[in-house]
Write a protein that holds these residues in place. Structure first.
Motif, PDB file in Angstrom:
ATOM      1  N   GLY A 133      12.980   4.132  -4.145  1.00 42.26           N
ATOM      2  CA  GLY A 133      11.688   3.685  -3.638  1.00 42.26           C
ATOM      3  C   GLY A 133      11.335   2.299  -4.119  1.00 42.26           C
ATOM      4  O   GLY A 133      10.882   1.446  -3.336  1.00 42.26           O
ATOM      5  N   ALA A 134      11.546   2.043  -5.413  1.00 39.62           N
ATOM      6  CA  ALA A 134      11.217   0.731  -5.972  1.00 39.62           C
ATOM      7  C   ALA A 134      12.084  -0.366  -5.375  1.00 39.62           C
ATOM      8  O   ALA A 134      11.589  -1.438  -5.007  1.00 39.62           O
ATOM      9  CB  ALA A 134      11.380   0.765  -7.493  1.00 39.62           C
ATOM     10  N   ALA A 135      13.377  -0.114  -5.254  1.00 40.86           N
ATOM     11  CA  ALA A 135      14.299  -1.139  -4.765  1.00 40.86           C
ATOM     12  C   ALA A 135      13.991  -1.527  -3.324  1.00 40.86           C
ATOM     13  O   ALA A 135      13.913  -2.722  -2.992  1.00 40.86           O
ATOM     14  CB  ALA A 135      15.743  -0.645  -4.873  1.00 40.86           C
ATOM     15  N   VAL A 136      13.796  -0.543  -2.464  1.00 34.71           N
ATOM     16  CA  VAL A 136      13.575  -0.836  -1.043  1.00 34.71           C
ATOM     17  C   VAL A 136      12.240  -1.548  -0.834  1.00 34.71           C
ATOM     18  O   VAL A 136      12.168  -2.565  -0.129  1.00 34.71           O
ATOM     19  CB  VAL A 136      13.652   0.443  -0.201  1.00 34.71           C
ATOM     20  CG1 VAL A 136      13.219   0.171   1.242  1.00 34.71           C
ATOM     21  CG2 VAL A 136      15.068   1.011  -0.222  1.00 34.71           C
ATOM     22  N   THR A 137      11.168  -1.033  -1.434  1.00 30.25           N
ATOM     23  CA  THR A 137       9.859  -1.645  -1.203  1.00 30.25           C
ATOM     24  C   THR A 137       9.791  -3.056  -1.780  1.00 30.25           C
ATOM     25  O   THR A 137       9.249  -3.968  -1.144  1.00 30.25           O
ATOM     26  CB  THR A 137       8.729  -0.791  -1.795  1.00 30.25           C
ATOM     27  OG1 THR A 137       8.979  -0.533  -3.188  1.00 30.25           O
ATOM     28  CG2 THR A 137       8.601   0.536  -1.066  1.00 30.25           C
ATOM     29  N   GLU A 138      10.358  -3.279  -2.960  1.00 31.37           N
ATOM     30  CA  GLU A 138      10.326  -4.612  -3.542  1.00 31.37           C
ATOM     31  C   GLU A 138      11.154  -5.598  -2.737  1.00 31.37           C
ATOM     32  O   GLU A 138      10.762  -6.760  -2.564  1.00 31.37           O
ATOM     33  CB  GLU A 138      10.805  -4.575  -4.999  1.00 31.37           C
ATOM     34  CG  GLU A 138       9.809  -3.929  -5.952  1.00 31.37           C
ATOM     35  CD  GLU A 138      10.249  -4.019  -7.410  1.00 31.37           C
ATOM     36  OE1 GLU A 138      11.077  -4.894  -7.732  1.00 31.37           O
ATOM     37  OE2 GLU A 138       9.761  -3.213  -8.222  1.00 31.37           O
ATOM     38  N   PRO A 173      10.994  13.849  -4.043  1.00 32.19           N
ATOM     39  CA  PRO A 173      11.508  12.835  -3.112  1.00 32.19           C
ATOM     40  C   PRO A 173      10.447  11.876  -2.588  1.00 32.19           C
ATOM     41  O   PRO A 173      10.749  11.041  -1.729  1.00 32.19           O
ATOM     42  CB  PRO A 173      12.068  13.683  -1.981  1.00 32.19           C
ATOM     43  CG  PRO A 173      11.179  14.880  -1.946  1.00 32.19           C
ATOM     44  CD  PRO A 173      10.837  15.163  -3.401  1.00 32.19           C
ATOM     45  N   VAL A 174       9.208  11.975  -3.074  1.00 34.20           N
ATOM     46  CA  VAL A 174       8.118  11.149  -2.531  1.00 34.20           C
ATOM     47  C   VAL A 174       8.426   9.650  -2.593  1.00 34.20           C
ATOM     48  O   VAL A 174       8.206   8.936  -1.604  1.00 34.20           O
ATOM     49  CB  VAL A 174       6.780  11.476  -3.244  1.00 34.20           C
ATOM     50  CG1 VAL A 174       5.702  10.453  -2.874  1.00 34.20           C
ATOM     51  CG2 VAL A 174       6.323  12.875  -2.856  1.00 34.20           C
ATOM     52  N   PRO A 175       8.942   9.108  -3.713  1.00 30.97           N
ATOM     53  CA  PRO A 175       9.250   7.668  -3.717  1.00 30.97           C
ATOM     54  C   PRO A 175      10.278   7.267  -2.667  1.00 30.97           C
ATOM     55  O   PRO A 175      10.151   6.208  -2.031  1.00 30.97           O
ATOM     56  CB  PRO A 175       9.785   7.433  -5.136  1.00 30.97           C
ATOM     57  CG  PRO A 175       9.176   8.503  -5.962  1.00 30.97           C
ATOM     58  CD  PRO A 175       9.138   9.699  -5.056  1.00 30.97           C
ATOM     59  N   ALA A 176      11.298   8.093  -2.460  1.00 30.99           N
ATOM     60  CA  ALA A 176      12.309   7.785  -1.443  1.00 30.99           C
ATOM     61  C   ALA A 176      11.715   7.881  -0.045  1.00 30.99           C
ATOM     62  O   ALA A 176      12.028   7.056   0.833  1.00 30.99           O
ATOM     63  CB  ALA A 176      13.496   8.727  -1.571  1.00 30.99           C
ATOM     64  N   LEU A 177      10.848   8.868   0.190  1.00 32.11           N
ATOM     65  CA  LEU A 177      10.175   8.964   1.478  1.00 32.11           C
ATOM     66  C   LEU A 177       9.254   7.760   1.679  1.00 32.11           C
ATOM     67  O   LEU A 177       9.085   7.274   2.806  1.00 32.11           O
ATOM     68  CB  LEU A 177       9.372  10.265   1.561  1.00 32.11           C
ATOM     69  CG  LEU A 177      10.196  11.559   1.574  1.00 32.11           C
ATOM     70  CD1 LEU A 177       9.287  12.776   1.522  1.00 32.11           C
ATOM     71  CD2 LEU A 177      11.093  11.609   2.813  1.00 32.11           C
ATOM     72  N   GLY A 178       8.682   7.281   0.586  1.00 33.44           N
ATOM     73  CA  GLY A 178       7.863   6.077   0.658  1.00 33.44           C
ATOM     74  C   GLY A 178       8.674   4.875   1.096  1.00 33.44           C
ATOM     75  O   GLY A 178       8.184   4.004   1.830  1.00 33.44           O
ATOM     76  N   ALA A 179       9.939   4.819   0.658  1.00 39.03           N
ATOM     77  CA  ALA A 179      10.813   3.733   1.082  1.00 39.03           C
ATOM     78  C   ALA A 179      11.040   3.771   2.587  1.00 39.03           C
ATOM     79  O   ALA A 179      11.042   2.734   3.261  1.00 39.03           O
ATOM     80  CB  ALA A 179      12.150   3.818   0.345  1.00 39.03           C
ATOM     81  N   LEU A 202       0.834  -1.207   0.000  1.00 36.20           N
ATOM     82  CA  LEU A 202       0.000   0.000   0.000  1.00 36.20           C
ATOM     83  C   LEU A 202       0.867   1.255   0.000  1.00 36.20           C
ATOM     84  O   LEU A 202       0.598   2.210  -0.744  1.00 36.20           O
ATOM     85  CB  LEU A 202      -0.915  -0.006   1.227  1.00 36.20           C
ATOM     86  CG  LEU A 202      -1.862   1.193   1.365  1.00 36.20           C
ATOM     87  CD1 LEU A 202      -2.803   1.267   0.172  1.00 36.20           C
ATOM     88  CD2 LEU A 202      -2.666   1.084   2.666  1.00 36.20           C
ATOM     89  N   VAL A 203       1.928   1.249   0.803  1.00 40.89           N
ATOM     90  CA  VAL A 203       2.852   2.387   0.815  1.00 40.89           C
ATOM     91  C   VAL A 203       3.462   2.583  -0.568  1.00 40.89           C
ATOM     92  O   VAL A 203       3.553   3.713  -1.072  1.00 40.89           O
ATOM     93  CB  VAL A 203       3.962   2.176   1.864  1.00 40.89           C
ATOM     94  CG1 VAL A 203       5.046   3.236   1.714  1.00 40.89           C
ATOM     95  CG2 VAL A 203       3.379   2.220   3.268  1.00 40.89           C
ATOM     96  N   SER A 204       3.880   1.492  -1.189  1.00 37.83           N
ATOM     97  CA  SER A 204       4.472   1.572  -2.525  1.00 37.83           C
ATOM     98  C   SER A 204       3.487   2.134  -3.540  1.00 37.83           C
ATOM     99  O   SER A 204       3.835   2.993  -4.358  1.00 37.83           O
ATOM    100  CB  SER A 204       4.949   0.179  -2.959  1.00 37.83           C
ATOM    101  OG  SER A 204       5.466   0.212  -4.277  1.00 37.83           O
ATOM    102  N   ALA A 205       2.247   1.655  -3.501  1.00 43.48           N
ATOM    103  CA  ALA A 205       1.242   2.114  -4.455  1.00 43.48           C
ATOM    104  C   ALA A 205       0.965   3.607  -4.316  1.00 43.48           C
ATOM    105  O   ALA A 205       0.703   4.299  -5.314  1.00 43.48           O
ATOM    106  CB  ALA A 205      -0.049   1.323  -4.263  1.00 43.48           C
TER     107      ALA A 205
END
Length: 292
Positions: free
Chosen positions: A140-145, A57-63, A46-49
């Motif tokens: 963001g993609a790397a950390v969440t995945e 920086p939103v994707p990195a903050l999402g991580a 959900l955080v990733s989506a």
């Protein structure tokens, strides 16, 4: 490189694993490996989506938020320790993994170019704008995945069925998860399952560090994007543009480098080596029969 101790695996075992304890039947189901895995996948997913395609920086903050969700699920729901996301040594592990991921992509791209599959030209996009934007998205993609596939899925399946089964299952699911990408095919899914799913799984079993596999994953995707190579079928703005020539088996076609036979072969070789290192360091877990 020193290998972190794998002795933590049983350190976080729940005190009520015999079926008793707090929360009744529902609580026991949620605290079982498949229960906390699904809880964590929903939370991190959900955080990733919500953040993966955000500006700046939103994707990195999402991580960062995803790591917090992961910690809560593992500590409060699963009742496990979380040395795989420990801050001590995190930078070193991320750098080691990043160096491996960067080398993997550069060697693969170089071999494909030497055999006539790629030619590159400067795209003329703003250097700092492109690099900063790409870094935020790929972090963001790397950390969440990695939290979902290696932190949650691999560790949960490993607890029930052992390391070997866990790495096969998560590798196949990682490949299948990319079937919805543009230009995907059965071959591209299998290629990603082998070169990424299995290799990243073996890397985690060896190092037992989310930061190591996230660093590897991050520089892999970042290098592809900056070189102008499609990242799993997607073509975000990079520093270069790439033209493909000859067989799609060599170049990966419109899907990108990950569908090329070159990184598949390199990835399998690396996976075997890291799996051997994991076995030598005691990082592999046998199947455990647990009553629930």
């Amino acid at each position: 490189m020193s290998t972190p101790s794998a002795a933590h695996e049983d350190a976080g075992t729940r005190p009520d694993e015999d079926g008793g304890g707090r929360g009744g039947r529902l609580g026991r189901i949620v605290r079982a490996p498949l229960g906390w895995m699904l809880t964590g996948l929903v939370g991190v997913g959900l955080v990733s989506a919500l953040t993966a395609t955000g500006p700046g920086p939103v994707p990195a903050l999402g991580a960062v938020a995803a790591v917090a969700v992961y910690w809560v699920v593992m500590r409060r729901v699963a009742g496990r320790a979380t040395p795989e996301i420990a801050r001590q040594g995190a930078g070193r592990e991320a750098l080691y993994g990043g160096a491996l991921g960067l080398g993997f992509v550069l060697v693969s791209a170089l071999l494909i170019t030497v055999f006539g599959g790629y030619s590159f030209s400067w795209a003329g996009n703003g250097f700092f704008t492109v690099v900063c934007s790409a870094a935020m998205v790929q972090a963001g993609a790397a950390v969440t995945e990695e939290l979902m596939f290696r932190g949650l899925a691999l560790q949960a399946l490993e607890q029930r069925w052992g390391s070997r089964a866990a790495i096969v299952v998560t590798g196949l699911f990682f490949g299948a998860a990319h079937l919805a990408a543009p230009g995907a095919s059965a071959w591209s899914a299998l290629a990603i399952a082998l070169e990424a799913g299995v290799m990243l799984g073996a890397a985690f079993l060896w190092r037992r560090s989310i930061w190591f596999v996230a660093g590897l994953h991050f520089t892999w995707n970042l290098a592809e994007q900056l070189l102008g190579i499609p990242v799993s079928g997607h073509t975000p703005k990079g520093l270069f543009t790439v033209d493909t020539h000859g067989s799609a088996l060599l170049s990966g076609g419109t899907f990108g480098l990950e569908a090329s036979i070159v990184p598949v072969l390199l990835g399998v070789l690396l996976a075997v080596r890291m799996f051997v290192l994991a076995a030598r360091s005691g990082g592999l877990r046998p199947r455990r029969l647990v009553r629930r």
